[in-house]
Motif scaffolding. Sequence first.
Motif, mmCIF file in Angstrom:
data_model
loop_
_atom_site.group_PDB
_atom_site.id
_atom_site.type_symbol
_atom_site.label_atom_id
_atom_site.label_comp_id
_atom_site.label_asym_id
_atom_site.label_seq_id
_atom_site.Cartn_x
_atom_site.Cartn_y
_atom_site.Cartn_z
ATOM 1 N N MET A 1 17.457 40.325 34.424
ATOM 2 C CA MET A 1 18.770 39.773 34.799
ATOM 3 C C MET A 1 19.575 39.361 33.557
ATOM 4 S SD MET A 1 18.719 40.004 38.060
ATOM 5 C CE MET A 1 19.372 38.857 39.244
ATOM 6 N N ARG A 2 19.487 40.218 32.535
ATOM 7 C CA ARG A 2 20.221 39.895 31.309
ATOM 8 C C ARG A 2 21.723 39.869 31.556
ATOM 9 N NH1 ARG A 2 15.683 42.806 29.476
ATOM 10 N NH2 ARG A 2 14.555 41.489 28.034
ATOM 11 N N ALA A 5 23.014 36.490 32.690
ATOM 12 C CA ALA A 5 23.210 35.515 31.610
ATOM 13 C C ALA A 5 24.509 35.828 30.874
ATOM 14 C CB ALA A 5 22.033 35.565 30.646
ATOM 15 N N PHE A 6 24.761 37.119 30.654
ATOM 16 C CA PHE A 6 25.979 37.524 29.948
ATOM 17 C C PHE A 6 27.211 37.259 30.821
ATOM 18 C CE2 PHE A 6 28.733 41.001 28.072
ATOM 19 C CZ PHE A 6 28.948 40.331 26.887
ATOM 20 N N ARG A 9 28.161 33.655 30.656
ATOM 21 C CA ARG A 9 28.893 33.341 29.415
ATOM 22 C C ARG A 9 30.363 33.787 29.519
ATOM 23 N NH1 ARG A 9 31.445 37.148 25.569
ATOM 24 N NH2 ARG A 9 32.310 35.691 24.087
#
Lengths: 243, 243
Positions: A1-2, A5-6, A9
């Motif tokens: 689930m990168r 997170a991005f 942001r």
Amino acid sequence: MRWLAFARRNAREILRDPLTLAFGVGFPVVLILLLTLIQRNIPVSLFELDQLTPGVVVFGYSFLALFAALLISKDRSTSFLLRLFSTPMTAADFILGYLLPMVPMAAAQCLFTYLVAAILGLPLTVHALAAGALSLLTAVMFISLGLLLGTVLNDKQVGGVCGALLTNLSAWLSGTWFSLALVGGWFEKIAFVLPFANGVELGRAALAGQYGSLTPYLWWCLGYAVVLTVAAVLVFHSRMRVK
Amino acid sequence: MNAIEIQGLRKCYGSLTAVDDLNLTIGQGEFFALLGVNGAGKTTTIKMLSCLTLPTAGDARLLGRSICTEAEQVKRVIAVSPQETAIAPNLSVTENLEFLAGIHGLSKEAAKARTAVMLETLGLQPVAKQRAKTLSGGWQRRLSIALALVSQPEILFLDEPTLGLDVLARRELWRVIEALKGKVTVILTTHYLEEAEALADRIGVMAAGRLKAVGTVAELLAMTGGKNLEDAFLILAEGGAAQ
């Protein structure tokens, strides 16, 4: 689930830029207020709310393309992306992370536009809800186009291409401000090969409850959204590792 | 196993050869400094090793994984602190760290725990809630290194981490970097000879894209006959003793 997170942001970046938020949501609202005021003072039917509202929503989305392009091109101008390129993030993670936080912004923009239109007299029916929901497809198309342009252009070029060229194309070729049939010929044909007029007509058909006539507009919008998103991923991928 | 094994690495940009026939082995846990004047090829070397740019020829294996064919696996064990400060300016220090931890696949709870450790280890608590763009240059560099360490990399690339800092901030950062010795394999590029001398186990000197010499400070002095590292460096950079 990168990508998540991005996306978190990027959502923070957008929310912490109040000018972008205010402009994104405020501009279509001001536009619809002004044009309705004009309509009330002219004898011909030029800016009726059932025709105008889906058009203003689509025109408002062209600014999302600018915001998306600026976000990505600004990141590219710093070492921040360089750091992220050395992590296991993929191009799809990046594009998804940029795209998704902008969808709620598009939804808010659409919601405010329809709410103001309702205050001005547009009946708020289930059809308006359908028109709003379908317009998000056009929003994705504009955001992906912005991401694609932001991937290949620097932040100064983005201002010219997305801020001036794209908004003008969207204005002239969407059929929001005048009927494309009035011009007709090659102009109308070109307009309906591009996504802007298809997005507006999709909204108008849904708002009128004419679900049988959503196609071909739906396919054009869906096609552009898919193609531009995939193109953004592919071009971004090619930029991640210099040969 | 060696941390890094470089074999015949070359990078050309058109007719310009930025790095030429680089062969080098760096042991696990070693602190290796790469010295060179501007344009020597240090940053290009780091970019190739961190999978940001593809080599024109040759290969390097990082903990056994090829930078050419196994970039994704390489990216799981490395971290880069780029030459320019690479931080998300609108996020707070804590948010920056949690964000990078998330990018490296840590769960929300694990990211928070890891962030707390990094704030403590790098003494970032006084500015934990401050937005990154409001930090001084020294704090930003410290955050930049913390971001590289948050994923607990096995190999860390520090590209001129103290560039542009005043003496106090530089010394303060040295202490932070020195604490990594033995725990992580560190590859440091720098212009500051005293930095390499103070921190590194071994030093490599690059000039015009080629690795001119590798060794401890004592070995470099013996190799060149210089009185100090500056003498040795100048002899090597100006085309003296070869590897």
